[in-house]
Design an enzyme around this catalytic site. Sequence first.
Site, PDB file in Angstrom:
ATOM      1  N   ASP A 273       0.869  -1.164   0.000  1.00  0.00           N
ATOM      2  CA  ASP A 273       0.000   0.000   0.000  1.00  0.00           C
ATOM      3  C   ASP A 273       0.913   1.223   0.000  1.00  0.00           C
ATOM      4  O   ASP A 273       2.087   1.154   0.368  1.00  0.00           O
ATOM      5  CB  ASP A 273      -0.916  -0.007   1.218  1.00  0.00           C
ATOM      6  CG  ASP A 273      -2.225   0.725   0.960  1.00  0.00           C
ATOM      7  OD1 ASP A 273      -2.273   1.552   0.030  1.00  0.00           O
ATOM      8  OD2 ASP A 273      -3.204   0.477   1.686  1.00  0.00           O
ATOM      9  N   GLU A 616     -16.786  10.027   5.570  1.00  0.00           N
ATOM     10  CA  GLU A 616     -16.263   8.690   5.840  1.00  0.00           C
ATOM     11  C   GLU A 616     -15.432   8.241   4.645  1.00  0.00           C
ATOM     12  O   GLU A 616     -15.831   8.376   3.490  1.00  0.00           O
ATOM     13  CB  GLU A 616     -17.389   7.684   6.112  1.00  0.00           C
ATOM     14  CG  GLU A 616     -18.386   7.507   4.985  1.00  0.00           C
ATOM     15  CD  GLU A 616     -19.330   6.330   5.214  1.00  0.00           C
ATOM     16  OE1 GLU A 616     -19.092   5.529   6.138  1.00  0.00           O
ATOM     17  OE2 GLU A 616     -20.314   6.208   4.461  1.00  0.00           O
TER      18      GLU A 616
END
Length: 868
Positions: A273, A616
């Site tokens: 990542d 979010e």
Amino acid sequence: MNRKIVISISFLVVILCIVSCSNKVQYKYSFQNPSLPLEERVDNLVSLMTIEEKISQMVNNAPAIERLDVPAYNWWNETLHGVARSPYNVTSYPQAIGMAAGWNPASLQTMADYCATEGRAIYNDSQKKGNTGIYLGLTYWSPNINIFRDPRWGRGQETYGEDPFLTGTLGKAFVRGIEGDNPNYLKASACAKHYAVHSGPEWNRSTFNAEVSDYDLWNTYLPAFKDLIVDAKVSGVMCAYNALDGQPCCANDKLMNTILREKWNFTGYVTSDCGGINHFWKTHKTHPNKESAAAAAVLHGTDCECSSDPAYNALSKALADGLLTENDINTSVKRLFTIRFRLGMFDPPSMVPFSDIDVSVLEHKKHKEHALKMARESMVLLKNENKTLPISKSIKKIAIVGPNAADESVLLSNYYGSPSEVTSVVEGIRAKFKGEIIYEQGVNIADNEVFKSQYNQKLFTHNGVEGFNGAYYKNTKFEGEPTVVKLDKTVDFQWADGEFVADGVIANSVSMRWTSEYTADRTAEVTFSLKGDDHCKLFVDGEKKIETDLKTGFYTFQATKGKTYKLVIELVQYSDNAEVKFDAGFIEKLSPLEISNRVKDADVIVFVGGISASLEGEAMPVSVKGFKGGDRTNIELPAVQTEVLKALHATGKPVVFINMSGGAMGFEWEAENIPAIIQAWYAGQEGGAAIADVLFGDYNPAGRLPVTFYKNVNQLPDFEDYNMNNRTYRYFKEEPLYAFGYGLSYSTFAYSNLEIVQSDGEEFIVSANVTNTGKFDGDEVVQLYVSNKNDEKNKSIRDLKGFKRIILKAGETKGVTFNLKNEDLSILDDNGNSLPLKGTFDFSLGGGQPNEKSQDKNNVITTSISLN
């Protein structure tokens, strides 16, 4: 022999030789010869590279090796729910959690296939133009198959929900759609992420150490990864930011070596990542420096590092220090080039079956139709008291209220592409309803300070000419002279990473500054609004008034008629999409009673609320009550919306509540008092049309919840506790607000003739009949659950073991069949091996889970068998 015949034969031989030789292609290097075996070609290419060249290829932005005719390639691309972040208009489907609510693997596979088609078109067109930048390649870092174990996790919207079986089934469909079934070439490359045990919190993901039991690891967190890696043969895996049992996931002995490479025999590539390898030594503190971190990642099979400041730049020093060998480097580089060869990047276009796909396929009619189909399938009808829905089109007046009613961006969620058209809920209703429509936003998501635009372009000038003077810099610090200076009529832009923002300036690591003079046309209170991604600022008369990141900021002041105010807007874009919008108007603050008074004359009131991906999501700098770093601290509907819903309910008119969110919401008051509720997720470009179809009965909803809707946060364990006890429907011992698998229809369904036949001791055949007993044609999601409460090794209450979405006309009956293997009645032991369970098994078949206490039951039938 006749001399003439001999000469003729000799001449023919010469001619054939010339023809043969002219048809034989001469290759400079063996790896360029497509007739050779793949492994031989890869070995040849890597053998020709210097160690520096090899290391240079192990980052997402791999440079060209011109002497070997190896083009540059950027590995980073996304297609979570449509090709994301490219400079092209593409089709946008519902967010992943919404697609999961459709419980339809066939739809998901078609969606992924269409994404690969659009992705190929973008890649092919970019190659022709010589553009090898970010978000233009064929290696897509999707799907996200982490388990959505806690509704507070902001990135849970990117997943397929809380259940390993549902997640694995949908994930496999995605991989097959993206990668295709050509025996020689990948259509595109999928990537299973984030491996593993990763589902929040976002705010501490670079330091967090997940601790789980072997039971939870194998029976919850790893099954979907095994499905994609072992069964679907996914070509890529992304390792997670967090640590597991004290080791970062990208350098984890158990995850990367023992399980991924040895037990599952994964031969594809692994990427970190983004920025994750630097976390080893900077935040996890498990490694002393960059070179040790880089070496550890490579030795554990992390082949590609995604980073703007790669730790892999230190691999040369790591080699010199003896931390790894060149052969270790070779292994990773070979894996990476194997993927590129499988994508056809080193073969003649005539050999690659996808090379002729052009941009005419972007936003193709059938793609947009499928986006509408999936948006419809995603709609979950949670409540329909007194048959409030569907709404009759013969009524005279509808009121539409709420923060998400007219907002198009909320439908696109995160990791999105840019379609040329998006249909909001207001637009969707207007297209269907011919009576009077009252629209009143009323409130924002978390407050009642609603901005009303009164933008007058004539009031903003530069050197006497309407507009803003735009200065565009090819750096992020406004250094030197701008590359481009031009007049922009307004400041309202949205760019994908790599898209041209001005002649010669590409949106990636750039900065932009706009200046203008605002002359007030009246003495009044004026509000400037500035919405911006990345880092966006507004200066008024030299003073900074707004600084915003991923949200909208406001500056209100008392303007004097005729006075001129100097404005400066700055935007710095590092990577990802860039967005900036300047506006002027005023702030309106209405009480719930004032809002209800404006709409109380309507026959039906539709409130479109919930939250959005601006609150979010992934590691976001959000400072709003109830939200933290992209996650939530509670799961209730923001209080300002509940207060408005109470006022609307008090009018006595039917109220329909449409909730948009990526995670489960705990709207207890609404569930008790509002007669009709639809969970609409983030439904993509056709979301507004799909919602309108459901509201008016042009589509019969059949979506099912892929997550448990809890009543409130008091029902949840600590967010950072990864133990599955009392989490998700498999282990939750209390009564939820709405159960996993729950969803209503405008019709009713009956189940009959449940039979279980054991075949040769190897599998169980479960069959039953399903009848549409209502008056509406519609879909039914048939769900098979198995429960074993007698074997102490099993800790789950029940487990989903099969599902099918079927279409039934009113009055129609269809048979359904599920084949379960012995391993489906097993758990995985501490080493990931199948461990058969014994005792009594309950098999339940129906439109939802058995024993749903809090909501109207779908018809469910259950039978039991005993195994010793």
